[in-house]
Motif scaffolding. Structure first.
Motif, mmCIF file in Angstrom:
data_model
loop_
_atom_site.group_PDB
_atom_site.id
_atom_site.type_symbol
_atom_site.label_atom_id
_atom_site.label_comp_id
_atom_site.label_asym_id
_atom_site.label_seq_id
_atom_site.Cartn_x
_atom_site.Cartn_y
_atom_site.Cartn_z
ATOM 1 N N GLY A 191 11.930 4.444 1.989
ATOM 2 C CA GLY A 191 10.839 4.061 3.350
ATOM 3 C C GLY A 191 10.620 5.341 3.917
ATOM 4 O O GLY A 191 10.615 6.317 3.552
ATOM 5 N N ASN A 192 9.254 4.933 4.824
ATOM 6 C CA ASN A 192 8.571 6.174 5.450
ATOM 7 C C ASN A 192 9.556 6.187 6.288
ATOM 8 O O ASN A 192 10.379 5.848 7.296
ATOM 9 N N THR A 193 9.167 7.363 7.121
ATOM 10 C CA THR A 193 10.048 8.249 7.810
ATOM 11 C C THR A 193 10.179 7.723 8.904
ATOM 12 O O THR A 193 11.004 7.127 9.492
ATOM 13 N N TYR A 194 8.891 7.109 9.854
ATOM 14 C CA TYR A 194 8.784 6.767 11.123
ATOM 15 C C TYR A 194 9.799 5.860 11.370
ATOM 16 O O TYR A 194 9.680 5.577 12.495
ATOM 17 N N TYR A 195 10.409 5.044 10.308
ATOM 18 C CA TYR A 195 11.176 3.576 10.154
ATOM 19 C C TYR A 195 11.924 4.110 10.807
ATOM 20 O O TYR A 195 12.732 3.467 11.573
ATOM 21 N N MET A 196 12.914 5.500 10.559
ATOM 22 C CA MET A 196 13.415 5.744 10.796
ATOM 23 C C MET A 196 13.385 5.519 13.327
ATOM 24 O O MET A 196 14.819 5.185 13.139
ATOM 25 N N THR B 290 0.802 -0.891 0.307
ATOM 26 C CA THR B 290 0.132 -0.100 -0.402
ATOM 27 C C THR B 290 0.947 0.817 -0.054
ATOM 28 O O THR B 290 0.607 2.004 -0.631
ATOM 29 N N TYR B 291 1.507 1.530 1.237
ATOM 30 C CA TYR B 291 2.825 2.470 0.908
ATOM 31 C C TYR B 291 3.169 2.551 -0.542
ATOM 32 O O TYR B 291 3.540 4.032 -1.594
ATOM 33 N N ASN B 292 3.894 1.911 -1.628
ATOM 34 C CA ASN B 292 3.931 2.036 -3.078
ATOM 35 C C ASN B 292 2.943 2.506 -3.993
ATOM 36 O O ASN B 292 3.152 2.647 -4.293
HETATM 37 FE FE FE Z 1 4.426 1.063 8.304
#
Ligand code: FE
Length: 352
Positions: A227-232, A173-175
């Protein structure tokens, strides 16, 4: 009733009239509040939701019952139909909100509080869903091997990155949302060419999650991971993953022009909400600056309202310039994006 009267008489004997009146009022208040409930169905993990729900109960006295599940909640609401106890659906991303609306398990809500707080681009025009937090889809670049400090999504298709990019499934879904944003900006034909170029620059077949991409950058398998920012924030908190995070810098694509693609977590009012007023109260609470700070902080995300504080870590990433394509337009292009992923056999990896 009679036992109650008896105990009242006993209480009156023991306390002064005034003290009793105060005690009775407090008691009645607590009793009335205890009857107020709301039922939340949440795709979002308890750790991210609990702090904000506790705060809501503390401030309103409304008891929150939550059903947590990683999947199947929309299907459950469909199966429950008019008898569904769900008042509010909380999701970690926008695809599920679109799916819920399409499944008919949401209802339109007009709320001046929500409309004033949330940018029109980040909510359904009819009021079927609302964004609660934001995150950007960025490029995690090797600190050692990538010299540049700016990038565009378009550039990811440049042959100079051949064999150097890691990404999760194109159908995730993110991609899909990111590819939909490319269609929105560049049109379907250009987006398809771009997707083929990106596919042929992959270091490996799309796999894993966003964090595994960063892991593979640290391991030297690729130079860039999407990647999404919150994964940092998540990697920095995890001793095993901290070295992955430390090996990369975050590049916010298209920051110097149209802005970086942003996705959301959000919520929707359930179609049959038995406690509709409480659900609206909770939604409106969730966009207060106090709740926004708690919620965004819990997952290293950006608040959705303009005047809420971002966490120190998120602030350290710099000002977010967000792509201005409305999420409703992204939603409409999701199907096309998904078809494109299949058409170019994105998940089979590079063809050349
Ligand atoms: Fe996620």
């Amino acid at each position: 009733m009679s036992t109650r009267r008896l105990s009242l008489r006993a209480t009156l004997r023991a306390f002064s009239m005034q003290a009793f009146a105060v005690a009775a009022l407090a008691g009645l208040g607590a009793q009335a509040q205890a009857e107020e409930t709301i039922n939340v169905y949440s795709y979002r993990e308890p750790g991210l939701i609990d702090p904000i729900l506790k705060q809501f109960t503390a401030e309103t006295g409304i008891k929150v019952n939550v059903v947590y599940s990683k999947d199947g909640l929309i299907e459950r609401m469909v199966a429950e139909g008019r008898n569904s106890p769900a008042d509010l659906l909380i999701t970690p991303e926008s695809g599920l909100l679109i799916q819920a609306e399409a499944a008919g398990v949401t209802q339109a809500l007009k709320s001046k509080v929500l409309e004033d707080a949330i940018d029109a681009k980040l909510r359904d025009p009819e009021g079927h869903w609302f964004a609660l937090t934001r995150r950007a889809r960025v490029v995690y670049a090797s600190k050692d091997r990538v010299k540049q400090d700016a990038i565009t999504y378009e550039e990811l298709a440049d042959p100079k990155w051949k064999g150097k990019i890691c990404i999760r499934s194109g159908q995730h879904t993110y991609n899909i949302a990111l590819i939909a944003s490319m269609i929105a900006h560049d049109g379907e034909e250009k987006a398809e060419k771009w997707l083929i170029g990106l596919r042929d620059n992959l270091a490996r077949k799309p796999a894993g999650g966003d964090r595994e991409g960063v892991r593979d950058v640290q391991a030297g398998l690729c130079d860039l991971a999407i990647g999404n920012t919150y994964y940092m924030a998540a990697m920095l908190k995890n001793p095993e993953q901290k070295p992955w995070a430390d090996a990369v810098k975050m590049l916010f694509p298209n920051a110097n022009e149209r802005g970086t693609h942003v996705n959301i977590s959000g919520a929707a009012l359930a179609a049959n909400a038995p406690h509709r007023d409480n659900a609206v109260k909770m939604l409106e609470f969730m966009v207060s600056s106090e709740a926004q700070e708690i919620y965004a902080e819990a997952n290293g995300e950006y608040p959705v309202i303009a005047n809420a504080k971002t966490s120190e870590l998120v602030k350290s990433w710099g000002e977010l310039k967000a792509d201005s394509v409305p999420l409703s337009e992204i939603a409409n292009l999701r199907k096309k994006a998904s078809e494109l992923v299949d058409k170019v056999r994105f998940d089979a990896g590079p063809s050349s």
